[in-house]
Motif scaffolding. Structure first.
Motif, PDB file in Angstrom:
ATOM      1  N   ALA A  68       0.861  -1.175   0.000  1.00  0.00           N
ATOM      2  CA  ALA A  68       0.000   0.000   0.000  1.00  0.00           C
ATOM      3  C   ALA A  68       0.898   1.226   0.000  1.00  0.00           C
ATOM      4  CB  ALA A  68      -0.917   0.002   1.208  1.00  0.00           C
ATOM      5  N   PHE A  69       0.591   2.201  -0.851  1.00  0.00           N
ATOM      6  CA  PHE A  69       1.439   3.380  -1.033  1.00  0.00           C
ATOM      7  C   PHE A  69       0.606   4.636  -0.950  1.00  0.00           C
ATOM      8  CE2 PHE A  69       2.980  -0.253  -3.404  1.00  0.00           C
ATOM      9  CZ  PHE A  69       4.267  -0.390  -2.919  1.00  0.00           C
ATOM     10  N   GLY A  70       1.174   5.664  -0.348  1.00  0.00           N
ATOM     11  CA  GLY A  70       0.467   6.912  -0.165  1.00  0.00           C
ATOM     12  C   GLY A  70       0.114   7.107   1.294  1.00  0.00           C
ATOM     13  N   PRO A  71      -0.379   8.287   1.650  1.00  0.00           N
ATOM     14  CA  PRO A  71      -0.660   8.604   3.049  1.00  0.00           C
ATOM     15  C   PRO A  71      -1.666   7.648   3.680  1.00  0.00           C
ATOM     16  CG  PRO A  71      -0.773  10.573   1.665  1.00  0.00           C
ATOM     17  CD  PRO A  71      -0.693   9.408   0.738  1.00  0.00           C
ATOM     18  N   VAL A  72      -1.377   7.220   4.890  1.00  0.00           N
ATOM     19  CA  VAL A  72      -2.292   6.327   5.608  1.00  0.00           C
ATOM     20  C   VAL A  72      -3.634   7.010   5.851  1.00  0.00           C
ATOM     21  CG1 VAL A  72      -2.645   5.063   7.764  1.00  0.00           C
ATOM     22  CG2 VAL A  72      -0.382   5.101   6.705  1.00  0.00           C
ATOM     23  N   ASP A  73      -3.611   8.331   6.041  1.00  0.00           N
ATOM     24  CA  ASP A  73      -4.838   9.079   6.305  1.00  0.00           C
ATOM     25  C   ASP A  73      -5.360   9.773   5.056  1.00  0.00           C
ATOM     26  OD1 ASP A  73      -2.775  10.877   6.039  1.00  0.00           O
ATOM     27  OD2 ASP A  73      -3.375  12.136   7.745  1.00  0.00           O
ATOM     28  N   ALA A  74      -5.049   9.243   3.887  1.00  0.00           N
ATOM     29  CA  ALA A  74      -5.474   9.864   2.632  1.00  0.00           C
ATOM     30  C   ALA A  74      -6.995   9.960   2.560  1.00  0.00           C
ATOM     31  CB  ALA A  74      -4.947   9.058   1.447  1.00  0.00           C
ATOM     32  N   ARG A  75      -7.459  11.021   1.937  1.00  0.00           N
ATOM     33  CA  ARG A  75      -8.904  11.199   1.771  1.00  0.00           C
ATOM     34  C   ARG A  75      -9.468  10.202   0.765  1.00  0.00           C
ATOM     35  NH1 ARG A  75     -11.848  17.008   0.346  1.00  0.00           N
ATOM     36  NH2 ARG A  75     -13.995  16.234   0.415  1.00  0.00           N
ATOM     37  N   VAL A  76      -8.622   9.759  -0.165  1.00  0.00           N
ATOM     38  CA  VAL A  76      -9.051   8.827  -1.211  1.00  0.00           C
ATOM     39  C   VAL A  76      -8.148   7.598  -1.188  1.00  0.00           C
ATOM     40  CG1 VAL A  76      -9.390   8.486  -3.697  1.00  0.00           C
ATOM     41  CG2 VAL A  76      -9.894  10.719  -2.664  1.00  0.00           C
ATOM     42  N   THR A  77      -8.769   6.427  -1.211  1.00  0.00           N
ATOM     43  CA  THR A  77      -8.027   5.170  -1.279  1.00  0.00           C
ATOM     44  C   THR A  77      -8.504   4.366  -2.484  1.00  0.00           C
ATOM     45  OG1 THR A  77      -7.715   5.055   1.119  1.00  0.00           O
ATOM     46  CG2 THR A  77      -7.510   2.996  -0.102  1.00  0.00           C
ATOM     47  N   VAL A  78      -7.555   3.907  -3.269  1.00  0.00           N
ATOM     48  CA  VAL A  78      -7.849   3.079  -4.441  1.00  0.00           C
ATOM     49  C   VAL A  78      -7.300   1.683  -4.187  1.00  0.00           C
ATOM     50  CG1 VAL A  78      -7.567   2.819  -6.934  1.00  0.00           C
ATOM     51  CG2 VAL A  78      -7.658   5.108  -5.924  1.00  0.00           C
ATOM     52  N   THR A  79      -8.122   0.678  -4.412  1.00  0.00           N
ATOM     53  CA  THR A  79      -7.710  -0.714  -4.220  1.00  0.00           C
ATOM     54  C   THR A  79      -7.917  -1.476  -5.517  1.00  0.00           C
ATOM     55  OG1 THR A  79      -8.384  -0.633  -1.893  1.00  0.00           O
ATOM     56  CG2 THR A  79      -8.047  -2.811  -2.871  1.00  0.00           C
ATOM     57  N   ASN A 116     -10.700   1.127 -17.102  1.00  0.00           N
ATOM     58  CA  ASN A 116     -10.085   2.119 -17.983  1.00  0.00           C
ATOM     59  C   ASN A 116      -9.388   3.187 -17.137  1.00  0.00           C
ATOM     60  OD1 ASN A 116      -9.719   4.495 -19.636  1.00  0.00           O
ATOM     61  ND2 ASN A 116     -11.025   3.488 -21.154  1.00  0.00           N
ATOM     62  N   PRO A 117      -8.063   3.342 -17.279  1.00  0.00           N
ATOM     63  CA  PRO A 117      -7.330   4.312 -16.454  1.00  0.00           C
ATOM     64  C   PRO A 117      -7.874   5.736 -16.551  1.00  0.00           C
ATOM     65  CG  PRO A 117      -5.792   2.821 -17.513  1.00  0.00           C
ATOM     66  CD  PRO A 117      -7.143   2.539 -18.124  1.00  0.00           C
ATOM     67  N   ALA A 118      -8.342   6.129 -17.724  1.00  0.00           N
ATOM     68  CA  ALA A 118      -8.895   7.482 -17.862  1.00  0.00           C
ATOM     69  C   ALA A 118     -10.148   7.645 -17.011  1.00  0.00           C
ATOM     70  CB  ALA A 118      -9.208   7.773 -19.331  1.00  0.00           C
ATOM     71  N   ASP A 119     -10.987   6.606 -16.990  1.00  0.00           N
ATOM     72  CA  ASP A 119     -12.176   6.646 -16.139  1.00  0.00           C
ATOM     73  C   ASP A 119     -11.783   6.663 -14.667  1.00  0.00           C
ATOM     74  OD1 ASP A 119     -13.809   6.580 -18.365  1.00  0.00           O
ATOM     75  OD2 ASP A 119     -14.067   4.400 -18.312  1.00  0.00           O
ATOM     76  N   LEU A 120     -10.771   5.879 -14.330  1.00  0.00           N
ATOM     77  CA  LEU A 120     -10.308   5.849 -12.938  1.00  0.00           C
ATOM     78  C   LEU A 120      -9.799   7.215 -12.509  1.00  0.00           C
ATOM     79  CD1 LEU A 120      -8.405   2.434 -12.888  1.00  0.00           C
ATOM     80  CD2 LEU A 120     -10.655   2.926 -11.907  1.00  0.00           C
ATOM     81  N   ALA A 121      -9.079   7.887 -13.408  1.00  0.00           N
ATOM     82  CA  ALA A 121      -8.565   9.219 -13.088  1.00  0.00           C
ATOM     83  C   ALA A 121      -9.707  10.180 -12.789  1.00  0.00           C
ATOM     84  CB  ALA A 121      -7.723   9.742 -14.251  1.00  0.00           C
ATOM     85  N   ARG A 122     -10.775  10.118 -13.587  1.00  0.00           N
ATOM     86  CA  ARG A 122     -11.923  10.992 -13.355  1.00  0.00           C
ATOM     87  C   ARG A 122     -12.612  10.657 -12.022  1.00  0.00           C
ATOM     88  NH1 ARG A 122     -12.274  10.623 -19.089  1.00  0.00           N
ATOM     89  NH2 ARG A 122     -13.482   8.699 -18.999  1.00  0.00           N
ATOM     90  N   LEU A 123     -12.713   9.363 -11.722  1.00  0.00           N
ATOM     91  CA  LEU A 123     -13.352   8.959 -10.468  1.00  0.00           C
ATOM     92  C   LEU A 123     -12.522   9.374  -9.260  1.00  0.00           C
ATOM     93  CD1 LEU A 123     -14.629   5.429 -11.518  1.00  0.00           C
ATOM     94  CD2 LEU A 123     -16.029   7.444 -11.049  1.00  0.00           C
ATOM     95  N   ILE A 124     -11.197   9.322  -9.392  1.00  0.00           N
ATOM     96  CA  ILE A 124     -10.324   9.769  -8.300  1.00  0.00           C
ATOM     97  C   ILE A 124     -10.503  11.276  -8.064  1.00  0.00           C
ATOM     98  CG2 ILE A 124      -7.909  10.185  -7.668  1.00  0.00           C
ATOM     99  CD1 ILE A 124      -7.241   7.502  -9.034  1.00  0.00           C
ATOM    100  N   THR A 125     -10.544  12.031  -9.147  1.00  0.00           N
ATOM    101  CA  THR A 125     -10.754  13.478  -9.022  1.00  0.00           C
ATOM    102  C   THR A 125     -12.104  13.778  -8.373  1.00  0.00           C
ATOM    103  OG1 THR A 125      -9.395  13.941 -10.968  1.00  0.00           O
ATOM    104  CG2 THR A 125     -10.970  15.633 -10.310  1.00  0.00           C
ATOM    105  N   LYS A 126     -13.137  13.041  -8.777  1.00  0.00           N
ATOM    106  CA  LYS A 126     -14.462  13.232  -8.201  1.00  0.00           C
ATOM    107  C   LYS A 126     -14.468  12.909  -6.723  1.00  0.00           C
ATOM    108  CE  LYS A 126     -19.290  11.818  -8.830  1.00  0.00           C
ATOM    109  NZ  LYS A 126     -20.236  10.974  -9.628  1.00  0.00           N
ATOM    110  N   ALA A 127     -13.749  11.831  -6.342  1.00  0.00           N
ATOM    111  CA  ALA A 127     -13.681  11.446  -4.931  1.00  0.00           C
ATOM    112  C   ALA A 127     -12.971  12.509  -4.100  1.00  0.00           C
ATOM    113  CB  ALA A 127     -12.983  10.102  -4.793  1.00  0.00           C
ATOM    114  N   LYS A 128     -11.948  13.132  -4.676  1.00  0.00           N
ATOM    115  CA  LYS A 128     -11.251  14.191  -3.969  1.00  0.00           C
ATOM    116  C   LYS A 128     -12.152  15.397  -3.739  1.00  0.00           C
ATOM    117  CE  LYS A 128      -6.540  13.297  -5.661  1.00  0.00           C
ATOM    118  NZ  LYS A 128      -5.392  13.875  -6.404  1.00  0.00           N
ATOM    119  N   GLU A 129     -13.019  15.663  -4.693  1.00  0.00           N
ATOM    120  CA  GLU A 129     -13.888  16.826  -4.614  1.00  0.00           C
ATOM    121  C   GLU A 129     -15.121  16.576  -3.763  1.00  0.00           C
ATOM    122  OE1 GLU A 129     -14.712  17.437  -8.700  1.00  0.00           O
ATOM    123  OE2 GLU A 129     -12.809  18.471  -9.130  1.00  0.00           O
ATOM    124  N   GLY A 130     -15.459  15.291  -3.578  1.00  0.00           N
ATOM    125  CA  GLY A 130     -16.691  14.926  -2.870  1.00  0.00           C
ATOM    126  C   GLY A 130     -16.604  15.137  -1.361  1.00  0.00           C
TER     127      GLY A 130
END
Length: 264
Positions: free
Chosen positions: A104-115, A250-264
């Motif tokens: 697992a990589f990235g901050p433990v307390d990250a606002r967004v987690t991708v698995t 699709n990585p492009a879709d994942l990128a959009r979903l990650i951005t949406k999760a950050k904004e949510g």
């Protein structure tokens, strides 16, 4: 990230939204439904209850209607699977929590987690891998969990299992991402080939083999299988963002979903 940084990789082709298992099953299901639909379409004609044969005539003149019915059925089935998976996670959020020793990589307390659930022999996983690593580089504030789910072995073939254990052993030596990328870059894997990748990546092979054979490694992989079954997962790769299955690889879709999760 706390491990080695990924090397640059060529852009992967656009992916379909279906996973490796579910894509093959969907094709078979569509064919079966088409045959059944054709049979049902003919039944009223044979029994005289077909409005004078108009339904049968319309379907024969417009066979694309059956394709639309199958497509609508597949969309509904995917929605049902997605709802079922998300409900299972909601009942037991711990099923997606990284276990000790799991990459697992990235901050433990990250606002967004991708698995990601993946198998090193899955072609769609291999296609997504380079762009997925780029998503990690572009989102250092996101936590990325790599869930080794070796499901493609059959009979005496243990290549997927061996690759997953090798990657986990590499993680213990601080070189997970380098080994992960090298394994995904190979179109076909073998036991000897995996060992060569470990050595080329600077892994102590003797230590790695010892780690691969431990009860902890076996328990981790068994727990992943159990968790995937509990959620009703059907194929690889399967991605989750903040506990919700994405329904796309699709990585492009994942990128959009990650951005949406950050904004949510």
């Amino acid at each position: 990230m706390t491990d080695d940084a990924p090397d640059s990789a060529p852009k992967s082709p656009t992916l379909t939204p279906l996973s490796w298992f579910s894509g093959n099953r969907a094709g078979l299901a569509a064919l079966t439904i088409s045959v059944v639909a054709l049979g049902l379409a003919g039944a009223p004609y044979l029994t005289g209850g077909d409005f004078g044969g108009r339904v049968r005539a319309y379907l024969l003149a417009h066979p694309q209607v059956l394709d639309e019915v199958v497509a609508a059925r597949d969309v509904a089935a995917r929605a049902d699977r997605t709802s079922g998976i998300n409900a299972a996670v909601a009942r037991n959020p711990a099923v997606l929590a990284p276990a000790p020793g799991e990459p697992a990589f990235g901050p433990v307390d990250a606002r967004v987690t991708v698995t990601e659930f993946f198998d090193y022999r899955c072609p769609y996983c291999k296609m997504a891998a380079p762009e997925y690593l780029k998503l990690m580089e572009a989102n250092p504030d996101v936590r990325f969990v790599f869930r080794e789910w070796p499901v493609l072995d059959q009979g005496e073939v243990i290549t997927s299992q061996y690759a997953a254990r090798a990657a986990l052993a590499a993680h213990a030596q601080g070189k997970y991402l380098a080994v992960h990328q090298a394994l995904m870059a190979q179109s076909a894997l073998s036991i000897d080939g995996i060992d060569r990748i470990l050595v080329a990546s600077g892994i102590d092979l003797q230590r790695a083999r010892a780690a691969m054979a431990t009860a902890d490694t076996s328990r981790l992989l068994a727990d992943i299988h159990t968790g995937a079954a509990a959620m009703g997962l059907e194929g690889t790769p399967t991605f989750f963002i903040n506990g919700k299955v994405t329904g796309t690889n699709n990585p492009a879709d994942l990128a959009r979903l990650i951005t949406k999760a950050k904004e949510g």
